[in-house]
Design a protein around this motif. Sequence first.
Motif: not given
Length: 375
Positions: A368-374
């Motif tokens: 189960v993933l939550h992506f952080r991105f710029a």
Amino acid sequence: MGFKCGIVGLPNVGKSTLFNALTQTAAAEAANYPFCTIEPNVGEVPVPDPRLEKIAGIVKPSSVIPTRLTFVDIAGLVKGASKGEGLGNQFLAHIREVDAIAYVLRCFDDPDVTHVDGHIDPLADAETVETELMLADMESLEKRIEPLEKKIRGQDKEAKKTLELVNAALEMLREGQPARLANVAEEDRRTFLALNLLTSKRVLYVCNVDEASAATGNAYSKLVEETVTKAVANAGASDPKPPQVVVISAKIEAELAQLADDERTEYLQELGLSEAGLDRLIRSGYDLLDLITYFTAGEKEARAWTVRENTKAPQAAGQIHTDFERGFIRAETISYDDFISCNGEAGARDAGKLRLEGKDYVVKDGDVLHFRFAT
């Protein structure tokens, strides 16, 4: 991504009936005559995954979105298709676009449904399909030799490697074996697959049996299973992903498609089946193509996503949006078991089960993933 599976076979083996059942549509006319499917019918089906429902039960999102699987019902094949007989040229063009090929084999007797060859023989049917694909591949490869040789004379090193692979494939085909059995080094496999050969694609044999044989199979389907098992043993390591066999009753699948969930469960139990044929087909297809599923979960939606094994976190993020891959910072990661046992993200975080993974992290099935991105 899901995967795109071409449904192929001789006329009147149950391809269109199976397609209609799997996609729960009537897009493909199932008629008792050859070539009732003229253009390929394409249908998408949601991939059933009980893990997504359990995640949604915790998160209680506004929507639940499963990953999807694409089926392509392709016109019935006949002998001579590689030379344009029947609808051969259209058939061969459409099959090049799929990831895997499901050979639907008629494994039932029915005097009311004609067979193009006048008798039931699933092994002969499979051989007809495979032979036409091999002949088409041989013709395609032989046409490439002269242009490649010209490039080699011009000192094109890439052309030299490609020609070696072409010759390796031709050697197998001339021996009556599919191209996927060619001895190809792992570092050359991508180039080999770029040849886009029909017989380099992975294969499922779908035995379409009568309703009474759906749970146990019958003499026809057992013959197919025994033959494939022997072929796999003989191929050994030369076939890293050997063909698989799935036994399905297209008639039962058509009936299941019309039932509500609770009725489906009851009907399956009456037939001695633990799951629908679609579920078995999907599981075999996922294994065949090395596919895994990861999840995202929030207030707006809980969703399943499909990627290939060994996919790294940035590329997995790219399945959601290219910006996620381009600006990837990290992936907040919880295993499925930890997500359930900790009753969601907050509990997993408190229990120290939430991990911060970087660009080199290889996504695992059930993450189960939550992506952080710029941006």
